[in-house]
Motif scaffolding. Sequence first.
Motif, PDB file in Angstrom:
ATOM      1  N   TYR A  68       0.834  -1.212   0.000  1.00  0.00           N
ATOM      2  CA  TYR A  68       0.000   0.000   0.000  1.00  0.00           C
ATOM      3  C   TYR A  68       0.866   1.258   0.000  1.00  0.00           C
ATOM      4  O   TYR A  68       0.592   2.218  -0.732  1.00  0.00           O
ATOM      5  N   MET A  69       1.913   1.258   0.812  1.00  0.00           N
ATOM      6  CA  MET A  69       2.786   2.427   0.878  1.00  0.00           C
ATOM      7  C   MET A  69       3.446   2.705  -0.468  1.00  0.00           C
ATOM      8  O   MET A  69       3.602   3.859  -0.865  1.00  0.00           O
ATOM      9  N   ALA A  70       3.814   1.652  -1.183  1.00  0.00           N
ATOM     10  CA  ALA A  70       4.411   1.830  -2.511  1.00  0.00           C
ATOM     11  C   ALA A  70       3.428   2.484  -3.465  1.00  0.00           C
ATOM     12  O   ALA A  70       3.796   3.356  -4.268  1.00  0.00           O
ATOM     13  N   GLN A  71       2.178   2.059  -3.389  1.00  0.00           N
ATOM     14  CA  GLN A  71       1.143   2.660  -4.248  1.00  0.00           C
ATOM     15  C   GLN A  71       1.033   4.168  -4.003  1.00  0.00           C
ATOM     16  O   GLN A  71       0.791   4.939  -4.930  1.00  0.00           O
ATOM     17  N   LYS A  72       1.188   4.572  -2.762  1.00  0.00           N
ATOM     18  CA  LYS A  72       0.996   5.974  -2.383  1.00  0.00           C
ATOM     19  C   LYS A  72       2.306   6.754  -2.300  1.00  0.00           C
ATOM     20  O   LYS A  72       2.300   7.942  -1.970  1.00  0.00           O
ATOM     21  N   GLY A  73       3.419   6.093  -2.600  1.00  0.00           N
ATOM     22  CA  GLY A  73       4.709   6.776  -2.565  1.00  0.00           C
ATOM     23  C   GLY A  73       5.153   7.176  -1.170  1.00  0.00           C
ATOM     24  O   GLY A  73       5.797   8.221  -0.992  1.00  0.00           O
ATOM     25  N   ILE A  74       4.811   6.348  -0.184  1.00  0.00           N
ATOM     26  CA  ILE A  74       5.169   6.633   1.207  1.00  0.00           C
ATOM     27  C   ILE A  74       6.353   5.751   1.607  1.00  0.00           C
ATOM     28  O   ILE A  74       6.244   4.524   1.597  1.00  0.00           O
ATOM     29  N   PRO A  75       7.480   6.330   1.982  1.00  0.00           N
ATOM     30  CA  PRO A  75       8.623   5.526   2.405  1.00  0.00           C
ATOM     31  C   PRO A  75       8.372   4.819   3.735  1.00  0.00           C
ATOM     32  O   PRO A  75       7.539   5.235   4.547  1.00  0.00           O
ATOM     33  N   LEU A  76       9.131   3.751   3.952  1.00  0.00           N
ATOM     34  CA  LEU A  76       9.085   2.997   5.198  1.00  0.00           C
ATOM     35  C   LEU A  76      10.370   3.273   5.973  1.00  0.00           C
ATOM     36  O   LEU A  76      11.463   3.166   5.417  1.00  0.00           O
ATOM     37  N   VAL A  77      10.237   3.638   7.232  1.00  0.00           N
ATOM     38  CA  VAL A  77      11.399   3.765   8.109  1.00  0.00           C
ATOM     39  C   VAL A  77      11.369   2.572   9.056  1.00  0.00           C
ATOM     40  O   VAL A  77      10.427   2.419   9.837  1.00  0.00           O
TER      41      VAL A  77
END
Length: 272
Positions: free
Chosen positions: A172-181
């Motif tokens: 889901y984060m990849a779809q929205k362009g949200i990085p993971l820390v």
Amino acid sequence: MDHLQTQGINLPRLGLGTYRMQGTVCREAVESALALGYRHIDTAEMYANEDAIGAALASANVPRGELHITTKVWPENLAPDTIRRSFDNSMKKLKLDVADLYLIHWPARGMNLPAALDAMMKLKEEGRIRAIGVANFTVALLKQAVEDVGAPIACNQIEYHVMLDQSKVRGYMAQKGIPLVAYCPLAQGRAASDETLAAIGHKHGATAAQVALKWLLDQKDVAAIPKASRQESQQANLHALQLQLDDEDRQVIAALPKDKRFVSPAFAPDWD
């Protein structure tokens, strides 16, 4: 040092985690990390070490523009007026005027997420926060923040390491362009003694911990914040950036069990 570009900030992909470090130990660890070249320091009001980090930042000869400082608001302080008070207290302790990244540390049951995010966005509009984000958010909570509220989420900080699959939330984060820390990127030290990782490390003249860390940092839009109080450990984590894993290494790591979650307090959300 590679950076991730997200919501107008440049986030160094390797940072220093400071959970359970306090007082002189924390201050000296941050001073050591900054001297070695770290520029990403992660803290939170709950860690009770923002004052020690503030002292380290004040004594370091590092231009503020080179630093990335993340701090977080505790779930019991998510009411809009309390968020502002918590933020003011954090900034006072850190001796900073602006936070680079301010996160909701954990979601709270029954929280008014739109109101909390609105309060954080107001601080951002006032120029006191460069970017806002969340931690320990599930896909459902991310959807609420991103799709319902429309908040500019710069990252989701979650437990992620070679022993835990996070493909659902990462998708889901990849779809929205949200990085993971990734916090606990070394599985709370367990990666260092894993025989499979040690064998891969032996092939490359590296440690098992360095293999685990580089596996994370080789992934798109992933940053990591290993805790390291000793200079030797901080240096070893930096040296992991030079490691070159090959396809065979990645296949072996992919085959490891990935069902170990080590951080799951009673107030944690339903991860599934």
